[in-house]
Design an enzyme around this catalytic site. Structure first.
Site, PDB file in Angstrom:
ATOM      1  N   ASP A 123      -2.357  39.023  -1.107  1.00  6.36           N
ATOM      2  CA  ASP A 123      -1.685  37.726  -1.225  1.00  6.36           C
ATOM      3  C   ASP A 123      -2.175  37.056  -2.502  1.00  6.36           C
ATOM      4  OD1 ASP A 123      -0.270  37.923   1.192  1.00  6.36           O
ATOM      5  OD2 ASP A 123      -1.902  37.027   2.338  1.00  6.36           O
ATOM      6  N   ASP A 139       6.115  38.150   1.960  1.00  6.35           N
ATOM      7  CA  ASP A 139       6.124  37.009   2.896  1.00  6.35           C
ATOM      8  C   ASP A 139       7.308  36.088   2.627  1.00  6.35           C
ATOM      9  OD1 ASP A 139       3.721  37.992   3.913  1.00  6.35           O
ATOM     10  OD2 ASP A 139       2.495  36.667   2.679  1.00  6.35           O
TER      11      ASP A 139
END
Length: 176
Positions: A123, A139
């Site tokens: 991320d 995401d």
């Protein structure tokens, strides 16, 4: 003729999934190369930064270290979405369903690849202003696809528009 058009639609869906997964994986590769072990890269001061994070959980850090659960869930979801894509009529009003399912599938694949390769998800997007959990392109795909799919099924489609999703039981045999 209809089967040929259906095959073309499914091939296009697959190509778009591949393109989105490629974009996700390229951005994650760049995050590993340029952000890992370094301080945040500020894009908008006190609002938005690039921040490297290795996430072993789900959204918001839930279910840490549950790799097999996430992989199993992704495979089930991808199988279900493939079934729905195959069953979805070719009519224009169902294009939105294809788009949403492609987005969600691409996001699930992108994060599953990370879990299989690294045992975590890379991320790197972080909204400092609202202290939102760090996230990635996959995401974004899952979130946007899911939100619009819910809106479609709540407000756009009528019950009779979803006839193709019903499973009938006739003489002890399932019919799709």
């Amino acid at each position: 003729m209809k089967k040929g058009k259906k095959a073309v639609q499914l091939i296009l869906d697959f190509i778009f999934v591949l393109l989105l997964v490629s974009g996700d994986q390229i951005t994650k590769m760049l995050a590993v190369k340029y952000l890992k072990g370094k301080s945040n890269f500020i894009l908008i001061k006190d609002v938005f930064v690039l921040h490297y994070l290795e996430n072993k959980g789900a959204a918001f850090g839930m279910l840490q270290n549950q790799k097999m659960f996430f992989i199993f869930s992704a495979v089930v979801i991808l199988t279900l979405f493939l079934f729905v894509l195959i069953k979805t009529p070719l009519e224009k009003k169902y294009r939105y369903t294809h788009i949403c399912l492609v987005l969600i599938s691409a996001g699930a694949c992108g994060n599953m690849i990370d879990r299989l390769r690294y045992n975590y998800v890379v991320d790197f997007f972080y909204f400092v202003l609202i202290d939102f959990p760090v996230f990635n392109v996959a995401d974004i795909c899952v979130t946007v696809g899911t939100v619009f799919l819910i809106i479609l099924y709540l407000f756009y489609y009528k019950e009779e528009d979803l006839h193709f999703l019903k499973i009938r039981m006739d003489n002890s045999k399932l019919k799709f």
